[in-house]
Write a protein that holds these residues in place. Sequence first.
Motif, PDB file in Angstrom:
ATOM      1  N   ILE A   2       0.839  -1.199   0.000  1.00 48.41           N
ATOM      2  CA  ILE A   2       0.000   0.000   0.000  1.00 48.41           C
ATOM      3  C   ILE A   2       0.871   1.245   0.000  1.00 48.41           C
ATOM      4  CG2 ILE A   2      -1.668   1.323   1.345  1.00 48.41           C
ATOM      5  CD1 ILE A   2      -2.831  -1.381   2.243  1.00 48.41           C
ATOM      6  N   LYS A   3       1.944   1.221   0.790  1.00 47.64           N
ATOM      7  CA  LYS A   3       2.801   2.400   0.843  1.00 47.64           C
ATOM      8  C   LYS A   3       3.494   2.634  -0.487  1.00 47.64           C
ATOM      9  CE  LYS A   3       7.113   0.495   2.495  1.00 47.64           C
ATOM     10  NZ  LYS A   3       7.765   0.584   1.218  1.00 47.64           N
ATOM     11  N   ASN A   4       3.868   1.555  -1.174  1.00 46.13           N
ATOM     12  CA  ASN A   4       4.495   1.698  -2.481  1.00 46.13           C
ATOM     13  C   ASN A   4       3.539   2.339  -3.468  1.00 46.13           C
ATOM     14  OD1 ASN A   4       6.778   0.490  -1.496  1.00 46.13           O
ATOM     15  ND2 ASN A   4       6.300  -1.516  -2.311  1.00 46.13           N
ATOM     16  N   ILE A   5       2.296   1.925  -3.438  1.00 47.88           N
ATOM     17  CA  ILE A   5       1.293   2.505  -4.323  1.00 47.88           C
ATOM     18  C   ILE A   5       1.074   3.971  -3.974  1.00 47.88           C
ATOM     19  CG2 ILE A   5      -1.155   2.446  -4.949  1.00 47.88           C
ATOM     20  CD1 ILE A   5      -0.994  -0.626  -4.555  1.00 47.88           C
ATOM     21  N   ALA A   6       1.000   4.256  -2.694  1.00 47.86           N
ATOM     22  CA  ALA A   6       0.784   5.637  -2.254  1.00 47.86           C
ATOM     23  C   ALA A   6       1.925   6.544  -2.700  1.00 47.86           C
ATOM     24  CB  ALA A   6       0.631   5.689  -0.733  1.00 47.86           C
ATOM     25  N   PHE A  81      -1.614  -0.451   8.832  1.00 43.44           N
ATOM     26  CA  PHE A  81      -0.217  -0.288   8.424  1.00 43.44           C
ATOM     27  C   PHE A  81       0.745  -0.833   9.460  1.00 43.44           C
ATOM     28  CE2 PHE A  81      -2.583   3.009   6.246  1.00 43.44           C
ATOM     29  CZ  PHE A  81      -2.114   2.884   4.954  1.00 43.44           C
ATOM     30  N   ASP A  82       1.874  -1.308   8.975  1.00 43.45           N
ATOM     31  CA  ASP A  82       2.979  -1.732   9.824  1.00 43.45           C
ATOM     32  C   ASP A  82       3.897  -0.521   9.991  1.00 43.45           C
ATOM     33  OD1 ASP A  82       5.177  -2.832  11.070  1.00 43.45           O
ATOM     34  OD2 ASP A  82       5.760  -4.099   9.379  1.00 43.45           O
ATOM     35  N   ALA A  83       3.900   0.079  11.166  1.00 40.93           N
ATOM     36  CA  ALA A  83       4.670   1.296  11.415  1.00 40.93           C
ATOM     37  C   ALA A  83       6.153   1.088  11.147  1.00 40.93           C
ATOM     38  CB  ALA A  83       4.455   1.779  12.846  1.00 40.93           C
ATOM     39  N   ASN A  84       6.689  -0.080  11.491  1.00 43.86           N
ATOM     40  CA  ASN A  84       8.107  -0.336  11.260  1.00 43.86           C
ATOM     41  C   ASN A  84       8.433  -0.322   9.777  1.00 43.86           C
ATOM     42  OD1 ASN A  84       8.693  -0.592  13.994  1.00 43.86           O
ATOM     43  ND2 ASN A  84       8.186  -2.770  13.989  1.00 43.86           N
ATOM     44  N   SER A  85       7.554  -0.870   8.968  1.00 43.20           N
ATOM     45  CA  SER A  85       7.765  -0.900   7.530  1.00 43.20           C
ATOM     46  C   SER A  85       7.681   0.504   6.937  1.00 43.20           C
ATOM     47  CB  SER A  85       6.737  -1.814   6.871  1.00 43.20           C
ATOM     48  OG  SER A  85       6.855  -1.753   5.476  1.00 43.20           O
ATOM     49  N   LEU A  86       6.674   1.265   7.339  1.00 44.84           N
ATOM     50  CA  LEU A  86       6.500   2.616   6.816  1.00 44.84           C
ATOM     51  C   LEU A  86       7.653   3.540   7.174  1.00 44.84           C
ATOM     52  CD1 LEU A  86       2.734   3.366   7.439  1.00 44.84           C
ATOM     53  CD2 LEU A  86       3.888   3.162   5.243  1.00 44.84           C
ATOM     54  N   ASN A  87       8.229   3.340   8.339  1.00 43.61           N
ATOM     55  CA  ASN A  87       9.280   4.235   8.816  1.00 43.61           C
ATOM     56  C   ASN A  87      10.683   3.650   8.675  1.00 43.61           C
ATOM     57  OD1 ASN A  87       7.508   6.366   9.672  1.00 43.61           O
ATOM     58  ND2 ASN A  87       6.842   4.963  11.268  1.00 43.61           N
ATOM     59  N   SER A  88      10.831   2.606   7.884  1.00 44.23           N
ATOM     60  CA  SER A  88      12.129   1.961   7.723  1.00 44.23           C
ATOM     61  C   SER A  88      13.058   2.796   6.847  1.00 44.23           C
ATOM     62  CB  SER A  88      11.947   0.571   7.106  1.00 44.23           C
ATOM     63  OG  SER A  88      11.557   0.697   5.752  1.00 44.23           O
ATOM     64  N   ASP A  89      14.351   2.532   6.984  1.00 44.58           N
ATOM     65  CA  ASP A  89      15.339   3.186   6.135  1.00 44.58           C
ATOM     66  C   ASP A  89      15.115   2.821   4.671  1.00 44.58           C
ATOM     67  OD1 ASP A  89      16.533   4.427   8.296  1.00 44.58           O
ATOM     68  OD2 ASP A  89      18.099   2.910   8.521  1.00 44.58           O
ATOM     69  N   SER A  91      12.265   2.148   3.213  1.00 42.02           N
ATOM     70  CA  SER A  91      11.118   2.904   2.736  1.00 42.02           C
ATOM     71  C   SER A  91      11.526   4.343   2.427  1.00 42.02           C
ATOM     72  CB  SER A  91      10.012   2.882   3.790  1.00 42.02           C
ATOM     73  OG  SER A  91       8.955   3.712   3.409  1.00 42.02           O
ATOM     74  N   ARG A  92      12.310   4.928   3.300  1.00 42.25           N
ATOM     75  CA  ARG A  92      12.786   6.298   3.073  1.00 42.25           C
ATOM     76  C   ARG A  92      13.657   6.362   1.830  1.00 42.25           C
ATOM     77  NH1 ARG A  92      13.847  11.106   3.163  1.00 42.25           N
ATOM     78  NH2 ARG A  92      15.724  12.190   3.692  1.00 42.25           N
ATOM     79  N   GLN A  93      14.556   5.394   1.675  1.00 43.23           N
ATOM     80  CA  GLN A  93      15.452   5.403   0.525  1.00 43.23           C
ATOM     81  C   GLN A  93      14.676   5.255  -0.781  1.00 43.23           C
ATOM     82  OE1 GLN A  93      18.757   6.220   0.777  1.00 43.23           O
ATOM     83  NE2 GLN A  93      18.457   6.487  -1.414  1.00 43.23           N
ATOM     84  N   GLU A  94      13.629   4.466  -0.758  1.00 43.41           N
ATOM     85  CA  GLU A  94      12.776   4.305  -1.940  1.00 43.41           C
ATOM     86  C   GLU A  94      12.150   5.647  -2.329  1.00 43.41           C
ATOM     87  OE1 GLU A  94       8.687   1.926  -2.989  1.00 43.41           O
ATOM     88  OE2 GLU A  94      10.093   0.973  -1.611  1.00 43.41           O
ATOM     89  N   LEU A  95      11.682   6.381  -1.351  1.00 45.58           N
ATOM     90  CA  LEU A  95      11.097   7.693  -1.592  1.00 45.58           C
ATOM     91  C   LEU A  95      12.139   8.657  -2.145  1.00 45.58           C
ATOM     92  CD1 LEU A  95       8.678   9.666  -1.261  1.00 45.58           C
ATOM     93  CD2 LEU A  95       9.506  10.076   1.050  1.00 45.58           C
ATOM     94  N   VAL A  96      13.324   8.672  -1.555  1.00 49.62           N
ATOM     95  CA  VAL A  96      14.404   9.554  -2.010  1.00 49.62           C
ATOM     96  C   VAL A  96      14.809   9.216  -3.441  1.00 49.62           C
ATOM     97  CG1 VAL A  96      16.836  10.156  -1.659  1.00 49.62           C
ATOM     98  CG2 VAL A  96      15.275  10.086   0.298  1.00 49.62           C
ATOM     99  N   ASP A  97      15.000   7.931  -3.719  1.00 47.51           N
ATOM    100  CA  ASP A  97      15.403   7.515  -5.067  1.00 47.51           C
ATOM    101  C   ASP A  97      14.382   7.959  -6.108  1.00 47.51           C
ATOM    102  OD1 ASP A  97      17.641   6.344  -3.960  1.00 47.51           O
ATOM    103  OD2 ASP A  97      16.856   4.289  -4.099  1.00 47.51           O
ATOM    104  N   GLU A  98      13.121   7.772  -5.797  1.00 47.40           N
ATOM    105  CA  GLU A  98      12.061   8.173  -6.733  1.00 47.40           C
ATOM    106  C   GLU A  98      12.066   9.687  -6.946  1.00 47.40           C
ATOM    107  OE1 GLU A  98       8.919   8.168  -9.370  1.00 47.40           O
ATOM    108  OE2 GLU A  98      10.052   6.440  -8.651  1.00 47.40           O
TER     109      GLU A  98
END
Length: 138
Positions: A2-6, A81-89, A91-98
């Motif tokens: 879900i977070k990836n889609i979001a 949501f899994d808070a650990n997954s959403l706030n993982s490094d 997850s953050r790196q995926e957002l930055v890369d995009e």
Amino acid sequence: MIKNIAFAIAFIIITKILVFLFIENKQEPKINQKELESIALALNKNYPKTSPNGIRIDRLSTGIGLITYHKTLINYSVADFDANSLNSDASRQELVDEACSNSGTKKFLKSGISIQNIYRDKNGTIVSDRTVRPKDCI
């Protein structure tokens, strides 16, 4: 998933806006605070708007060198949501890369503007608050 889609939808929307705003400018635009506020004000006339996947962009706001997208995941609550997954490094790196590889968001970042995405669940609880800064793209 879900977070990836979001995040993917968020960046598609941002890209369309930025490409529209800067497509004809051959140089990287330098956006001052007044211009940034004007962009947000103009774009806010289109919001709230909900995408087919259930992400509603409620509004944009600005801060010094920052544009914030306020979004709601209208079909989910924080318990989904899994808070650990959403706030993982990762997850953050995926957002930055995009953000750093996307032609639209890269223009904001190269102009010194940070991009913040605040996601809330259907009850208004913050699910994720992530900011990509220009230095993240080095």
